[in-house]
Design an enzyme around this catalytic site. Structure first.
Site, PDB file in Angstrom:
ATOM      1  N   LYS A  51       0.845  -1.208   0.000  1.00 19.30           N
ATOM      2  CA  LYS A  51       0.000   0.000   0.000  1.00 19.30           C
ATOM      3  C   LYS A  51       0.870   1.243   0.000  1.00 19.30           C
ATOM      4  O   LYS A  51       0.590   2.222  -0.677  1.00 19.30           O
ATOM      5  CB  LYS A  51      -0.929  -0.014   1.226  1.00 19.30           C
ATOM      6  CG  LYS A  51      -2.031  -1.071   1.147  1.00 19.30           C
ATOM      7  CD  LYS A  51      -2.800  -1.206   2.459  1.00 19.30           C
ATOM      8  CE  LYS A  51      -3.799  -2.353   2.416  1.00 19.30           C
ATOM      9  NZ  LYS A  51      -4.492  -2.584   3.687  1.00 19.30           N
ATOM     10  N   GLN A  95      -4.095  -1.268  10.078  1.00 23.64           N
ATOM     11  CA  GLN A  95      -4.175  -2.593   9.464  1.00 23.64           C
ATOM     12  C   GLN A  95      -4.766  -3.605  10.453  1.00 23.64           C
ATOM     13  O   GLN A  95      -4.359  -3.673  11.616  1.00 23.64           O
ATOM     14  CB  GLN A  95      -2.773  -3.037   9.001  1.00 23.64           C
ATOM     15  CG  GLN A  95      -2.737  -4.330   8.224  1.00 23.64           C
ATOM     16  CD  GLN A  95      -3.417  -4.269   6.856  1.00 23.64           C
ATOM     17  OE1 GLN A  95      -3.540  -3.208   6.249  1.00 23.64           O
ATOM     18  NE2 GLN A  95      -3.869  -5.412   6.372  1.00 23.64           N
ATOM     19  N   ASP A 118     -10.561   3.369   4.948  1.00 24.62           N
ATOM     20  CA  ASP A 118     -11.005   1.976   4.873  1.00 24.62           C
ATOM     21  C   ASP A 118     -12.533   1.878   4.831  1.00 24.62           C
ATOM     22  O   ASP A 118     -13.078   0.813   4.532  1.00 24.62           O
ATOM     23  CB  ASP A 118     -10.536   1.207   6.118  1.00 24.62           C
ATOM     24  CG  ASP A 118      -9.242   0.442   5.905  1.00 24.62           C
ATOM     25  OD1 ASP A 118      -9.057  -0.096   4.802  1.00 24.62           O
ATOM     26  OD2 ASP A 118      -8.433   0.388   6.851  1.00 24.62           O
TER      27      ASP A 118
HETATM   28  N1  GUN Z   1      -6.908  -6.450   6.784  1.00 22.43           N
HETATM   29  C1  GUN Z   1      -7.316  -7.149   5.697  1.00 22.43           C
HETATM   30  N2  GUN Z   1      -7.863  -6.329   4.771  1.00 22.43           N
HETATM   31  C2  GUN Z   1      -7.792  -5.074   5.290  1.00 22.43           C
HETATM   32  C3  GUN Z   1      -8.187  -3.808   4.796  1.00 22.43           C
HETATM   33  O1  GUN Z   1      -8.742  -3.645   3.691  1.00 22.43           O
HETATM   34  N3  GUN Z   1      -7.940  -2.751   5.630  1.00 22.43           N
HETATM   35  C4  GUN Z   1      -7.360  -2.908   6.846  1.00 22.43           C
HETATM   36  N4  GUN Z   1      -7.169  -1.807   7.592  1.00 22.43           N
HETATM   37  N5  GUN Z   1      -6.985  -4.082   7.333  1.00 22.43           N
HETATM   38  C5  GUN Z   1      -7.194  -5.150   6.550  1.00 22.43           C
END
Ligand code: GUN
Length: 287
Positions: A51, A95, A118
């Site tokens: 990311k 995350q 998110d």
């Molecule tokens: N863990 C797995 N997918 C995601 C996501 O799209 N965002 C976040 N913050 N954590 C994750």
């Protein structure tokens, strides 16, 4: 019947990314994404590094805070509050999963909804349920864009979603409903899953069980979105759908890898630019 169209998520994501990059280049300042990783889960580490790389490639400033597993809940809350109050920061991503001693609900509830790239806060989830403009969770948003690359108008279709996670299944079901699909959200207690799947014009699977969905669960001509990603002991990557069987039956299917995964990252970049523009009262581009 000929084999299914394999939906090239990587190419479609690259198309979005180049548009976003062009848009970012025209902004007066750089958008800024702050990401937080707690602990040393290898998959999470890989995801946040990707990311960060995607953000930097687009000209989005990104910060990655890497905290040890033992981090206290209050410490994480303080960090998120600092990021909330930092005017330079447009987007905040914590995350998931978090270590067991930290409440995900408390942490997500601390994130300012206008920086919630998110789309996980109760405010954004509520707005999504009310079909109002909001920051939409990235993976489900990516799934809808991939679906629409095959069929623009999905209204009236039967959609079955397997998996009711807050990150994928629930918001994806909501988005499909907002697109006028007839939606069934199935889960571990659902009875007779194969028959239910056979009724699906759109089948989205997000459970993390490699090869769960067999070819004979798929309605001929269905569009299949495979959101699962499992790393097998032989280091191969497998989705939740038996791909070799499914391509013989479906109209179109997302592969794993290079299906939904790249779209999740592209939609995170989309949301970061959206958060930047909304916070500065720029006119929204609805696309
Ligand atoms: N863990 C797995 N997918 C995601 C996501 O799209 N965002 C976040 N913050 N954590 C994750």
């Amino acid at each position: 019947m000929s084999d299914a169209i394999i939906i090239d998520g990587k190419a479609i994501a690259d198309g979005y990314l180049s548009k976003i990059k062009e848009e970012v280049s025209r902004l007066p300042t750089r958008p800024c994404l702050a990401m937080v990783l707690v602990g040393d889960n290898p998959a999470s580490l890989l995801y946040v590094r990707y990311k960060k790389k995607y953000a930097e490639d687009l000209g989005i400033t990104s910060f990655l805070y890497m905290l040890p597993t033992e981090t206290k809940e209050e410490e994480l809350i303080h960090l998120v509050e600092d990021l909330n109050n930092n005017p330079q920061v447009d987007g905040i991503l914590v995350q998931l999963p978090l270590p067991d001693h930290i409440s995900e609900f408390k942490i997500i509830s601390t994130i300012r909804p206008d920086k919630d790239v998110d789309g996980f806060t109760k405010e954004n989830i509520g707005l999504l349920a009310l079909k109002q403009d909001c920051l939409v969770p990235c993976t489900p948003l990516g799934c809808i864009k991939l679906l629409k690359s095959v069929k623009d108008d999905i209204s009236g279709l039967n959609a079955v979603v397997i998996g009711r996670s807050n990150i994928v299944g629930r918001p994806l079901a909501q988005l499909l409903l907002n697109e006028n699909c007839t939606v069934t959200l199935s889960h571990s207690h659902t009875q007779n899953l194969p028959d239910l799947c056979l009724s699906a014009d759109i089948l989205a699977v997000a459970v993390g069980k490699p090869g769960l969905v067999k070819g004979n669960w798929i309605k001929p001509g269905a569009i299949v979105l495979d959101v699962g990603i499992s790393y097998l002991p032989d280091k191969s990557i497998k989705g939740d759908v038996d791909f070799e069987e499914a391509i013989k039956v479906a109209q179109a299917i997302t592969p794993v890898p290079k299906g939904v995964g790249p779209m999740t990252k592209a939609m995170l970049m989309h949301n970061t630019v959206k958060a930047y523009k909304r916070r500065r009262n720029f006119i929204e581009d609805k696309k």
